[in-house]
Design an enzyme around this catalytic site. Structure first.
Site, mmCIF file in Angstrom:
data_model
loop_
_atom_site.group_PDB
_atom_site.id
_atom_site.type_symbol
_atom_site.label_atom_id
_atom_site.label_comp_id
_atom_site.label_asym_id
_atom_site.label_seq_id
_atom_site.Cartn_x
_atom_site.Cartn_y
_atom_site.Cartn_z
ATOM 1 N N CYS A 94 50.636 -64.206 -20.882
ATOM 2 C CA CYS A 94 51.496 -64.075 -19.705
ATOM 3 C C CYS A 94 51.017 -64.965 -18.555
ATOM 4 O O CYS A 94 51.827 -65.572 -17.856
ATOM 5 C CB CYS A 94 51.530 -62.615 -19.251
ATOM 6 N N CYS A 192 51.001 -53.772 -18.343
ATOM 7 C CA CYS A 192 52.085 -53.460 -17.407
ATOM 8 C C CYS A 192 53.330 -52.917 -18.089
ATOM 9 O O CYS A 192 54.035 -52.073 -17.520
ATOM 10 C CB CYS A 192 52.420 -54.685 -16.559
#
Length: 349
Positions: A94, A192
């Protein structure tokens, strides 16, 4: 003192680290703006908190949503990696593809000179290597340089990490002195997009398939019991196996084709060697001949002395001076020099 006021785009999430990073850069004299990337289901709430913080500091703030891109490039990759039998680091991917990829792209479009985040790492020019490099933070307990090994040279050239020279306690003290409501906000320990920690449920939902029960077996092939789906286990795991055994056993490997989880005594988890693929070079451009370095084979482990070389196929070979516990396929292996500068990294295969 800066010779000219540079424009810097700061990624903020509503958390204490990014808020303090924004505050520090504003105080340094940068022309700062902030941006929140909305990537997950709770992203709008984070964006609202971030906007309130930016407003309190008198900073122009914008948000942009990339949930579909995040799903396609991070969540699906995470699920497919688990289904292949490996244990991924989604934050590593990410950072390169989404957070810094988008942030740097937006910064260029909007004529910013630099980008910044609340990562605990240091990004500075190195005379030794003749370029900007990423190195370990002052607060080694919070150091996040491991998660940044995939950043490109172009991304590194644009980066600032203002928290790199601070400890977490110092950052919280700054936040308290500034009256930030998130000064004592608890750090998230979860991925997350998996706030409850149930990653197996996410994998099955994304792939639209269930991973059936199967056998736990010994290294010799003796059946020891039943597992609850092969993706629910990772190398080195002991807790949560649900077995009553005369002595503790740990996950050594997963045989995906046979749906078997192989268990072993802890001493059999140790190895002095690993091979890593998808190598990315940062401070150096290649490894022509074997080098001595410190290698971190997982985020929670300490760096260990090793000999590092490149194989003819471009993969990286690491031979440790001392055996390492539970080297896990899919995790990142990050190579540092003696000063904590990232030289390169790869995915353990």
């Amino acid at each position: 003192m800066m010779q000219e006021q540079k424009r810097i785009l700061v990624a903020i999430s509503g958390g204490v680290d990014s808020a303090v990073a924004l505050h520090l850069l504003k105080n340094e004299g940068y022309d700062v703006s902030s941006k929140t990337l909305i990537l997950c289901e709770n992203g709008e709430t984070e964006a609202q908190c971030a906007e309130e913080l930016a407003k309190k500091m008198g900073v122009v703030h914008t948000s942009c949503e990339y949930k579909d891109k995040f799903y396609d490039e991070i969540i699906k990759d995470f699920a497919e990696t688990y289904a292949a039998g490996d244990t991924p680091n989604p934050c590593v991917v990410c950072n390169r593809k989404i957070k810094f990829g988008i942030l740097c792209e937006k910064a260029k479009e909007e004529n910013f000179d630099l980008v910044a985040t609340g990562h605990y790492a240091i990004c500075e020019y190195s005379e030794k290597y003749g370029r900007k490099v990423i190195k370990k933070a002052k607060d080694l307990k919070k150091d996040q340089s491991y998660m940044l090994w995939q950043l490109t040279h172009d991304q590194i050239d644009m980066c600032r990490f203002p928290l790199g020279e601070y400890t977490k306690d110092e950052v919280r003290k700054i936040a308290e002195d500034c009256g930030f409501v998130n000064a004592r906000k608890k750090d998230s320990q979860d991925i997350c997009f998996i706030p409850d920690g149930n990653y197996a449920e996410v994998v099955e939902k994304v792939l639209g398939k269930r991973f059936p029960d199967g056998d736990f077996v010994s290294e010799e092939g003796k059946i020891l019991g039943r597992h609850k789906g092969i993706i629910r286990y990772t190398t080195g795991q002991r807790k949560g196996l649900g077995l009553s055994l005369p002595a503790p056993l740990y996950v050594k490997e997963k045989r995906m084709d046979e749906n078997l989880v192989v268990l072993c005594p802890e001493e059999n988890l140790f190895t002095n060697e690993l091979i890593a693929k998808d190598v990315v070079f940062q401070a150096i451009d290649t490894i022509d001949s074997p080098i001595r370095a410190k290698v971190k084979p997982r985020y929670s482990s300490k760096e260990a002395e090793a000999l590092v070389s490149l194989l003819p196929d471009g993969r990286m070979k690491v031979i440790f001076d001392e055996k390492q516990r539970a080297v896990t396929p899919g995790q990142s292996s990050v190579v540092y020099d003696e000063d904590g500068v990232i030289l390169c990294g790869g995915i353990i295969c």
